[in-house]
Scaffold this motif. Structure first.
Motif, PDB file in Angstrom:
ATOM      1  N   MET A 132      -7.068  -3.347 -16.174  1.00 34.52           N
ATOM      2  CA  MET A 132      -6.348  -2.586 -15.150  1.00 34.52           C
ATOM      3  C   MET A 132      -4.949  -3.152 -14.963  1.00 34.52           C
ATOM      4  SD  MET A 132      -7.375  -2.174 -11.169  1.00 34.52           S
ATOM      5  CE  MET A 132      -6.272  -1.387 -10.014  1.00 34.52           C
ATOM      6  N   GLU A 133      -3.989  -2.247 -14.881  1.00 34.41           N
ATOM      7  CA  GLU A 133      -2.609  -2.684 -14.676  1.00 34.41           C
ATOM      8  C   GLU A 133      -2.421  -3.265 -13.285  1.00 34.41           C
ATOM      9  OE1 GLU A 133       1.270  -0.659 -16.429  1.00 34.41           O
ATOM     10  OE2 GLU A 133      -0.293   0.783 -15.995  1.00 34.41           O
ATOM     11  N   ARG A 134      -1.681  -4.339 -13.189  1.00 33.59           N
ATOM     12  CA  ARG A 134      -1.389  -4.927 -11.883  1.00 33.59           C
ATOM     13  C   ARG A 134       0.128  -4.996 -11.712  1.00 33.59           C
ATOM     14  NH1 ARG A 134      -5.242  -4.640  -8.575  1.00 33.59           N
ATOM     15  NH2 ARG A 134      -4.728  -6.563  -7.503  1.00 33.59           N
ATOM     16  N   THR A 135       0.739  -3.866 -11.866  1.00 28.65           N
ATOM     17  CA  THR A 135       2.201  -3.786 -11.868  1.00 28.65           C
ATOM     18  C   THR A 135       2.827  -4.362 -10.606  1.00 28.65           C
ATOM     19  OG1 THR A 135       1.931  -1.759 -13.116  1.00 28.65           O
ATOM     20  CG2 THR A 135       4.121  -2.183 -12.229  1.00 28.65           C
ATOM     21  N   HIS A 136       2.130  -4.169  -9.477  1.00 33.53           N
ATOM     22  CA  HIS A 136       2.717  -4.557  -8.189  1.00 33.53           C
ATOM     23  C   HIS A 136       2.635  -6.057  -7.937  1.00 33.53           C
ATOM     24  CE1 HIS A 136      -1.566  -4.436  -7.576  1.00 33.53           C
ATOM     25  NE2 HIS A 136      -1.391  -5.180  -6.488  1.00 33.53           N
ATOM     26  N   ASP A 137       1.807  -6.759  -8.727  1.00 40.06           N
ATOM     27  CA  ASP A 137       1.516  -8.168  -8.443  1.00 40.06           C
ATOM     28  C   ASP A 137       2.616  -9.034  -9.059  1.00 40.06           C
ATOM     29  OD1 ASP A 137       0.327 -10.495  -7.708  1.00 40.06           O
ATOM     30  OD2 ASP A 137      -1.509 -10.204  -8.864  1.00 40.06           O
ATOM     31  N   LEU A 138       3.720  -9.158  -8.332  1.00 39.80           N
ATOM     32  CA  LEU A 138       4.949  -9.683  -8.935  1.00 39.80           C
ATOM     33  C   LEU A 138       5.192 -11.171  -8.705  1.00 39.80           C
ATOM     34  CD1 LEU A 138       7.356  -6.758  -7.979  1.00 39.80           C
ATOM     35  CD2 LEU A 138       6.381  -7.240 -10.211  1.00 39.80           C
ATOM     36  N   GLY A 139       4.446 -11.761  -7.780  1.00 41.45           N
ATOM     37  CA  GLY A 139       4.722 -13.146  -7.414  1.00 41.45           C
ATOM     38  C   GLY A 139       4.709 -14.068  -8.620  1.00 41.45           C
ATOM     39  N   GLY A 140       5.800 -14.826  -8.822  1.00 40.39           N
ATOM     40  CA  GLY A 140       5.837 -15.821  -9.879  1.00 40.39           C
ATOM     41  C   GLY A 140       6.359 -15.331 -11.208  1.00 40.39           C
ATOM     42  N   LEU A 141       6.569 -14.018 -11.357  1.00 40.13           N
ATOM     43  CA  LEU A 141       7.089 -13.522 -12.634  1.00 40.13           C
ATOM     44  C   LEU A 141       8.578 -13.857 -12.758  1.00 40.13           C
ATOM     45  CD1 LEU A 141       5.460  -9.981 -12.918  1.00 40.13           C
ATOM     46  CD2 LEU A 141       4.778 -12.096 -14.069  1.00 40.13           C
ATOM     47  N   PRO A 142       9.050 -14.059 -13.987  1.00 40.07           N
ATOM     48  CA  PRO A 142      10.479 -14.308 -14.163  1.00 40.07           C
ATOM     49  C   PRO A 142      11.268 -13.075 -13.707  1.00 40.07           C
ATOM     50  CG  PRO A 142       9.279 -14.537 -16.255  1.00 40.07           C
ATOM     51  CD  PRO A 142       8.321 -13.973 -15.268  1.00 40.07           C
ATOM     52  N   ALA A 143      12.377 -13.314 -13.054  1.00 35.69           N
ATOM     53  CA  ALA A 143      13.195 -12.190 -12.586  1.00 35.69           C
ATOM     54  C   ALA A 143      14.616 -12.667 -12.354  1.00 35.69           C
ATOM     55  CB  ALA A 143      12.612 -11.609 -11.309  1.00 35.69           C
ATOM     56  N   GLY A 144      15.508 -11.726 -12.169  1.00 36.46           N
ATOM     57  CA  GLY A 144      16.930 -12.053 -12.072  1.00 36.46           C
ATOM     58  C   GLY A 144      17.435 -12.260 -10.659  1.00 36.46           C
TER      59      GLY A 144
ATOM     60  N   ARG B 196      -1.767   2.028  -0.489  1.00 35.42           N
ATOM     61  CA  ARG B 196      -1.505   0.902  -1.394  1.00 35.42           C
ATOM     62  C   ARG B 196      -2.267   1.080  -2.705  1.00 35.42           C
ATOM     63  NH1 ARG B 196      -2.972  -4.596   0.649  1.00 35.42           N
ATOM     64  NH2 ARG B 196      -2.416  -4.977  -1.499  1.00 35.42           N
ATOM     65  N   ARG B 197      -3.531   1.424  -2.597  1.00 29.88           N
ATOM     66  CA  ARG B 197      -4.340   1.618  -3.815  1.00 29.88           C
ATOM     67  C   ARG B 197      -3.688   2.664  -4.726  1.00 29.88           C
ATOM     68  NH1 ARG B 197      -7.168   6.532  -4.462  1.00 29.88           N
ATOM     69  NH2 ARG B 197      -8.438   6.265  -2.586  1.00 29.88           N
ATOM     70  N   THR B 198      -3.168   3.722  -4.128  1.00 29.20           N
ATOM     71  CA  THR B 198      -2.550   4.787  -4.925  1.00 29.20           C
ATOM     72  C   THR B 198      -1.248   4.307  -5.568  1.00 29.20           C
ATOM     73  OG1 THR B 198      -3.508   6.324  -3.339  1.00 29.20           O
ATOM     74  CG2 THR B 198      -1.881   7.218  -4.854  1.00 29.20           C
ATOM     75  N   VAL B 199      -0.400   3.659  -4.773  1.00 27.74           N
ATOM     76  CA  VAL B 199       0.871   3.137  -5.316  1.00 27.74           C
ATOM     77  C   VAL B 199       0.589   2.116  -6.420  1.00 27.74           C
ATOM     78  CG1 VAL B 199       2.885   1.708  -4.779  1.00 27.74           C
ATOM     79  CG2 VAL B 199       2.249   3.565  -3.242  1.00 27.74           C
ATOM     80  N   GLU B 200      -0.413   1.286  -6.179  1.00 25.65           N
ATOM     81  CA  GLU B 200      -0.700   0.203  -7.129  1.00 25.65           C
ATOM     82  C   GLU B 200      -1.332   0.712  -8.430  1.00 25.65           C
ATOM     83  OE1 GLU B 200      -2.908  -2.579  -4.735  1.00 25.65           O
ATOM     84  OE2 GLU B 200      -1.166  -2.983  -3.465  1.00 25.65           O
TER      85      GLU B 200
ATOM     86  N   SER C 254       1.257  12.289  -1.127  1.00 23.77           N
ATOM     87  CA  SER C 254       0.972  13.653  -1.585  1.00 23.77           C
ATOM     88  C   SER C 254      -0.339  13.689  -2.365  1.00 23.77           C
ATOM     89  CB  SER C 254       2.117  14.150  -2.476  1.00 23.77           C
ATOM     90  OG  SER C 254       3.339  14.099  -1.769  1.00 23.77           O
ATOM     91  N   LEU C 255      -0.517  12.706  -3.236  1.00 18.32           N
ATOM     92  CA  LEU C 255      -1.757  12.640  -4.014  1.00 18.32           C
ATOM     93  C   LEU C 255      -2.961  12.432  -3.096  1.00 18.32           C
ATOM     94  CD1 LEU C 255      -0.466  10.424  -6.987  1.00 18.32           C
ATOM     95  CD2 LEU C 255      -1.089  12.866  -7.096  1.00 18.32           C
ATOM     96  N   LEU C 256      -2.787  11.623  -2.062  1.00 20.37           N
ATOM     97  CA  LEU C 256      -3.903  11.377  -1.135  1.00 20.37           C
ATOM     98  C   LEU C 256      -4.233  12.611  -0.302  1.00 20.37           C
ATOM     99  CD1 LEU C 256      -3.145   7.750   0.066  1.00 20.37           C
ATOM    100  CD2 LEU C 256      -5.263   8.525  -1.027  1.00 20.37           C
TER     101      LEU C 256
END
Lengths: 96, 204
Positions: free
Chosen positions: A1-13, A50-54, A75-77
């Motif tokens: 499962m994709e965890r796109t929203h789970d951003l803590g600790g990822l390299p970023a600018g 949140r579940r939908t966005v995530e 809208s989806l919900l």
């Protein structure tokens, strides 16, 4: 499962600190969210939003603005909950 | 990989696209028609939101600095303290005060999304919701604070606190030296939004 929203600790600018006044669109989506998740309306819960966005694809999660994401999720919900028929809404596909 | 995308939050600085404006109109019309949500309710909610700004948080901070009994209440029950200043807060989520000291500095993030003490600070700034802030502040907080022009002395501890849907935080910044003779209103005027998130300090 994709965890796109789970951003803590990822390299970023560098952080873009540009201030941004909420547009009328932003404010209406915000109001929609607060009201529909309120105990009085209870159309869906914050966790369901949140579940939908995530569950969005990366293209949607990063391609849409914050409030575009929330509007698409709500809208989806509303369709999922039977509050609005799917045919009544034109939900944009993932942004290019 | 998520970090390969060049400008993840650029859309937050622009007007919504027509397709989303259209979708919003469709949703609002349908809900108004079914009676679930009237346009008057949406307007009233927008007015409520516009009335909530970092000014409310700043008044809370100034009162905490000026009144030890109030500070004690804010530590135990932040919504009750806010109510004393005429600021209403919902029963959920939980709101907690994080007190900065000479030895301990707090900075708040929501790594998963954008949770924020909105009743007392208003909506969060775009950078708070951005991928770069959410990704980095938990692993390199001193570097992130430096981008905001904030240096926390080496010996002080820096605690990064991750907000959730169920628990939000207000940072109580350190009261600057030399403010002993200021009125509560003058103190409140010194307190910035960013200092209550913890990315800056309050200065004279």
């Amino acid at each position: 499962m994709e965890r796109t929203h789970d951003l803590g600790g990822l390299p970023a600018g560098k952080i873009d600190q540009t201030e941004h006044e909420l547009t009328f669109f932003d404010k209406r989506v915000d109001a929609l969210y607060v009201l529909l998740t309120s105990p009085k309306k209870a159309a869906f819960t914050m966790d369901e939003v949140r579940r939908t966005v995530e569950s969005f694809s990366q293209a949607d999660y990063f391609g849409l603005s914050y409030y575009e994401r929330w509007l698409k999720a709500m809208s989806l919900l509303l369709i999922e909950k039977g509050q609005i028929e799917a045919s009544a809404l034109d939900i944009p596909k993932a942004s290019s | 990989m998520p970090h390969d995308h060049p400008h993840p939050t650029s859309r937050d600085h622009s007007e919504p696209r027509p397709a989303f404006d259209k979708l919003l109109s469709q949703v609002l019309a349908k809900l108004d028609h079914s009676g679930l949500l009237t346009s008057a309710e949406v307007t009233a909610q927008i007015e409520d939101m516009e009335g909530r700004t970092p000014t409310e948080g700043a008044r809370l901070v100034a009162r905490c600095w000026a009144d030890p009994e109030f500070l004690d209440l804010a530590r135990k029950d932040l919504p009750a303290a806010a109510a004393k200043l005429g600021v209403s807060m919902p029963a959920h989520p939980v709101f907690l005060l994080l007190e900065n000291t000479e030895e301990l500095h707090h900075v708040v993030v929501c790594t998963l999304c954008s949770c924020y003490p909105r009743p007392i600070l208003g909506p969060p700034p775009v950078w708070y919701k951005s991928r770069n802030y959410r990704s980095r502040v938990v692993v390199e907080p001193r570097e992130v604070l430096a981008e905001f022009g904030t240096v926390i002395r080496e010996k002080a501890n820096l605690r990064v606190v991750d907000s959730t849907a169920d628990c939000r935080y207000l940072v109580l910044p350190l009261r600057p030296r030399g403010t002993e003779n200021l009125t509560e209103k003058e103190l409140a005027d010194l307190v910035t939004r960013d200092s209550m998130i913890g990315v800056t300090n309050v200065s004279m």
